[in-house]
Design an enzyme around this catalytic site. Structure first.
Site, PDB file in Angstrom:
ATOM      1  N   CYS A  38       5.746   9.806  -0.185  1.00  0.00           N
ATOM      2  CA  CYS A  38       4.422  10.368   0.082  1.00  0.00           C
ATOM      3  C   CYS A  38       4.078  11.374  -1.002  1.00  0.00           C
ATOM      4  O   CYS A  38       4.850  12.309  -1.231  1.00  0.00           O
ATOM      5  CB  CYS A  38       4.382  11.050   1.458  1.00  0.00           C
ATOM      6  SG  CYS A  38       2.793  11.815   1.830  1.00  0.00           S
ATOM      7  N   HIS A  79       7.148   4.288  12.599  1.00  0.00           N
ATOM      8  CA  HIS A  79       7.074   4.278  11.131  1.00  0.00           C
ATOM      9  C   HIS A  79       8.066   5.339  10.637  1.00  0.00           C
ATOM     10  O   HIS A  79       7.777   6.531  10.692  1.00  0.00           O
ATOM     11  CB  HIS A  79       5.644   4.616  10.690  1.00  0.00           C
ATOM     12  CG  HIS A  79       5.449   4.683   9.208  1.00  0.00           C
ATOM     13  ND1 HIS A  79       4.579   3.861   8.541  1.00  0.00           N
ATOM     14  CD2 HIS A  79       5.995   5.478   8.256  1.00  0.00           C
ATOM     15  CE1 HIS A  79       4.586   4.146   7.250  1.00  0.00           C
ATOM     16  NE2 HIS A  79       5.451   5.144   7.062  1.00  0.00           N
ATOM     17  N   ARG A 121       0.829  -1.214   0.000  1.00  0.00           N
ATOM     18  CA  ARG A 121       0.000   0.000   0.000  1.00  0.00           C
ATOM     19  C   ARG A 121       0.863   1.264   0.000  1.00  0.00           C
ATOM     20  O   ARG A 121       1.002   1.948  -1.008  1.00  0.00           O
ATOM     21  CB  ARG A 121      -0.937  -0.006   1.215  1.00  0.00           C
ATOM     22  CG  ARG A 121      -2.144   0.947   1.087  1.00  0.00           C
ATOM     23  CD  ARG A 121      -1.843   2.401   1.319  1.00  0.00           C
ATOM     24  NE  ARG A 121      -1.305   2.683   2.649  1.00  0.00           N
ATOM     25  CZ  ARG A 121      -0.883   3.883   3.026  1.00  0.00           C
ATOM     26  NH1 ARG A 121      -0.924   4.910   2.182  1.00  0.00           N
ATOM     27  NH2 ARG A 121      -0.391   4.071   4.241  1.00  0.00           N
ATOM     28  N   ASP A 122       1.497   1.563   1.107  1.00  0.00           N
ATOM     29  CA  ASP A 122       2.289   2.783   1.228  1.00  0.00           C
ATOM     30  C   ASP A 122       3.470   2.769   0.268  1.00  0.00           C
ATOM     31  O   ASP A 122       3.867   3.795  -0.273  1.00  0.00           O
ATOM     32  CB  ASP A 122       2.783   2.911   2.675  1.00  0.00           C
ATOM     33  CG  ASP A 122       3.341   4.284   2.992  1.00  0.00           C
ATOM     34  OD1 ASP A 122       3.123   5.213   2.191  1.00  0.00           O
ATOM     35  OD2 ASP A 122       3.985   4.436   4.039  1.00  0.00           O
TER      36      ASP A 122
END
Length: 302
Positions: free
Chosen positions: A240, A207, A15-16
């Site tokens: 991100c 994280h 996902r990330d």
């Protein structure tokens, strides 16, 4: 120095790690990655997100991925849900855990999800309530806990404020995330201490992104506090879309090598993990962003 005897790793690569990839990654490849990660011993995998394809087209195949993978007993499969519509779509695929997210930075919250921190929590409250009522676990991702691309350094008080809000709406555990990878050990420990005002040590995970090469140092700093849950991304995938300059998450291979070298059990087979990272790296036509994986692959080829 007291360290945990075991560590649970959540691999966020599917996902990330993949959300920011420009080239489409076929659902079959994502499914293959999940299968390889669980075969390597991962017990928690962040699989996909239920966001608008307009904003994150890479995750448009969420239903196909969730329905196409073969689940393994004892593995927790989590998904990201940004709003109630996303949750209603996600629940059809029976995730074990849903993830809501908030930022410790007001500016990042506005740029990322177009609302204030307080408004984001109001938006997530009905999602958390619905998930808990359905017996689905809820995790809260707290981004920008030490630094923000727009505000700069983030005070620990902001982390405590966000953690408190998440606790109030029923979020069961939280991630303390250095989203842009600017954290250093003492700053990370202060952010952790702020979160610990509202959550127990078992309900907090680290994280860390590796933009400035500090992710493993920050992991060690968290370990020294007793933190035993961490997130990482196989082959160091990630970044991100709303944090310019942020590089990938710390590579799961590097994290596992560090932990095993310290005598800390992860339940993960490092060789099989390297194979999983090589698989997805080949699909993306690049080398793994992991020094450990690179060293092991070079040794095999010698």
């Amino acid at each position: 120095m007291s360290l945990p005897s075991q560590v649970r790793i959540i691999d966020v690569g599917p996902r990330d790690g993949l959300q920011n990839e420009k080239q489409p990654v076929p659902a079959a490849v994502k499914i293959g990655l999940v299968h390889r990660l669980q075969a390597a011993g991962l017990k928690e995998i962040e699989v996909t997100s239920y966001v608008s394809p307009k904003w994150v087209p890479q995750m448009a195949d969420n239903h196909e991925v969730m329905s196409g993978m073969t689940r393994q007993g004892g593995v927790r499969y989590s998904v990201l849900t940004p709003n109630l519509k996303g949750y209603e779509s996600a629940v059809l695929d029976k995730p074990d855990e849903i993830v809501v997210f908030g930022a410790a930075s007001e500016a990042f919250s506005q740029r990322n999800i177009n609302c204030t921190i307080a408004e984001s929590i109001e938006r997530f409250a009905p999602i958390v309530e619905a998930a808990r009522a359905a017996g689905i676990a809820v995790r809260g991702a707290m981004s920008c806990t030490v630094g923000c691309p727009y505000e700069g350094e983030i005070a620990p008080e902001r982390v405590g404020y966000l953690a408190g809000l998440m606790k109030q709406i029923g979020v069961q555990r939280v991630d303390v995330a250095d989203t842009i990878g600017v954290g250093t050990p003492l700053k990370v420990q202060r952010a952790m201490e702020a979160a610990l005002q509202h959550y127990g040590i078992d309900q907090i995970s680290g994280h860390f992104h590796d933009t400035y090469g500090q992710a493993l140092s920050n992991t060690l700093a968290a370990l020294q506090m007793g933190v035993w849950n961490f997130q990482s991304s196989v082959a160091g995938l990630g970044g991100c879309p709303y944090a310019k300059g942020a590089t990938g998450n710390v590579a799961t291979e590097d994290l596992v090598y560090l932990l095993h070298g310290m005598g800390i059990d992860t339940g993960i087979d490092l060789d099989e993990l390297v194979d999983a990272g090589a698989f997805i790296s080949d699909q993306l036509d690049r080398k793994p962003n992991s020094r450990v994986a690179t060293a092991i692959l070079n040794k095999r080829a010698a």
